[in-house]
Scaffold this motif. Structure first.
Motif, mmCIF file in Angstrom:
data_model
loop_
_atom_site.group_PDB
_atom_site.id
_atom_site.type_symbol
_atom_site.label_atom_id
_atom_site.label_comp_id
_atom_site.label_asym_id
_atom_site.label_seq_id
_atom_site.Cartn_x
_atom_site.Cartn_y
_atom_site.Cartn_z
ATOM 1 N N HIS A 1 0.831 -1.209 0.000
ATOM 2 C CA HIS A 1 0.000 0.000 0.000
ATOM 3 C C HIS A 1 0.868 1.263 0.000
ATOM 4 O O HIS A 1 0.553 2.240 -0.672
ATOM 5 N N ASP A 2 1.979 1.229 0.747
ATOM 6 C CA ASP A 2 2.879 2.387 0.783
ATOM 7 C C ASP A 2 3.515 2.631 -0.589
ATOM 8 O O ASP A 2 3.691 3.776 -1.002
ATOM 9 N N ILE A 3 3.855 1.553 -1.275
ATOM 10 C CA ILE A 3 4.432 1.680 -2.620
ATOM 11 C C ILE A 3 3.401 2.302 -3.565
ATOM 12 O O ILE A 3 3.697 3.252 -4.292
ATOM 13 N N LEU A 4 2.178 1.768 -3.531
ATOM 14 C CA LEU A 4 1.115 2.306 -4.382
ATOM 15 C C LEU A 4 0.846 3.773 -4.042
ATOM 16 O O LEU A 4 0.692 4.602 -4.943
ATOM 17 N N SER A 5 0.820 4.095 -2.767
ATOM 18 C CA SER A 5 0.583 5.485 -2.351
ATOM 19 C C SER A 5 1.664 6.413 -2.885
ATOM 20 O O SER A 5 1.371 7.530 -3.337
ATOM 21 N N ALA A 6 2.914 5.964 -2.853
ATOM 22 C CA ALA A 6 4.016 6.785 -3.372
ATOM 23 C C ALA A 6 3.876 6.993 -4.880
ATOM 24 O O ALA A 6 4.084 8.107 -5.387
ATOM 25 N N LEU A 7 3.502 5.937 -5.605
ATOM 26 C CA LEU A 7 3.312 6.055 -7.055
ATOM 27 C C LEU A 7 2.151 6.995 -7.377
ATOM 28 O O LEU A 7 2.253 7.857 -8.260
ATOM 29 N N MET A 8 1.053 6.835 -6.653
ATOM 30 C CA MET A 8 -0.136 7.668 -6.890
ATOM 31 C C MET A 8 0.131 9.127 -6.528
ATOM 32 O O MET A 8 -0.312 10.037 -7.241
ATOM 33 N N ALA A 9 0.864 9.349 -5.435
ATOM 34 C CA ALA A 9 1.185 10.719 -5.029
ATOM 35 C C ALA A 9 1.991 11.417 -6.117
ATOM 36 O O ALA A 9 1.767 12.595 -6.429
ATOM 37 N N ARG A 10 2.923 10.711 -6.724
ATOM 38 C CA ARG A 10 3.726 11.306 -7.791
ATOM 39 C C ARG A 10 2.866 11.617 -9.010
ATOM 40 O O ARG A 10 3.011 12.666 -9.639
ATOM 41 N N GLU A 11 1.944 10.722 -9.333
ATOM 42 C CA GLU A 11 1.059 10.964 -10.482
ATOM 43 C C GLU A 11 0.153 12.179 -10.254
ATOM 44 O O GLU A 11 -0.191 12.877 -11.202
ATOM 45 N N LYS A 12 -0.206 12.435 -9.005
ATOM 46 C CA LYS A 12 -1.042 13.603 -8.708
ATOM 47 C C LYS A 12 -0.304 14.910 -8.993
ATOM 48 O O LYS A 12 -0.919 15.929 -9.279
#
Length: 150
Positions: free
Chosen positions: A42-53
């Motif tokens: 979940h932390d990995i996905l959150s980091a990827l999604m945060a960058r995409e935002k």
């Protein structure tokens, strides 16, 4: 930089089939967690999604470089996925993306991170190399292309 120095065979996936940006990022986070089991998926996905935002990592010509910074990570890990069809990814040229080279990087080492991104983008600017990636029929063939490009 040699791509094979940051991508291993288990992180090279040819002819995958996903139909959305979110699902691609979820799969990337699943693969990254398998390689880095001490990190929470979940932390990995959150980091990827945060960058995409902050803005799409779709750099054009059907290529995206999703990346996320993780606190406590010590080495760069890269994953290469080639999707069977293009996925809407809000790329700068508005074209669908089928080559995803994702980076999971240590938080804080900005200079090295930018050098890595630049080196990868330069390699992916080679049309013939990208054509070979797109034509790989299985994971082993995809990794062989990466290794031979070094």
């Amino acid at each position: 930089m040699k791509l094979s120095s940051i991508i291993n065979k288990d992180c090279s996936k040819a002819a995958v089939l996903f139909n959305s940006k979110k699902r691609i990022l979820e799969y990337i986070s699943e693969l990254a967690h398998e390689q880095l089991p001490n990190l929470n998926q979940h932390d990995i996905l959150s980091a990827l999604m945060a960058r995409e935002k902050l803005g799409s990592t779709g750099i054009g010509k059907g290529i995206a470089l999703p990346h996320g910074r993780i606190i406590g990570l010590e080495v760069v890990t890269a994953l290469l996925l080639v999707n069977q069809q293009g996925v809407e990814f809000d790329a700068i040229d508005n074209r669908p993306v089928d080559i995803f080279l994702a980076l999971i990087v240590p938080d804080g080492d900005n200079e090295q991170h930018l050098k890595t991104l630049s080196s990868i983008a330069q390699q992916l600017n080679n049309k013939e190399f990208c054509k070979q990636l797109r034509n790989a029929s299985n994971d082993e063939e995809l990794y062989a292309i990466i290794a031979s490009a070094d």
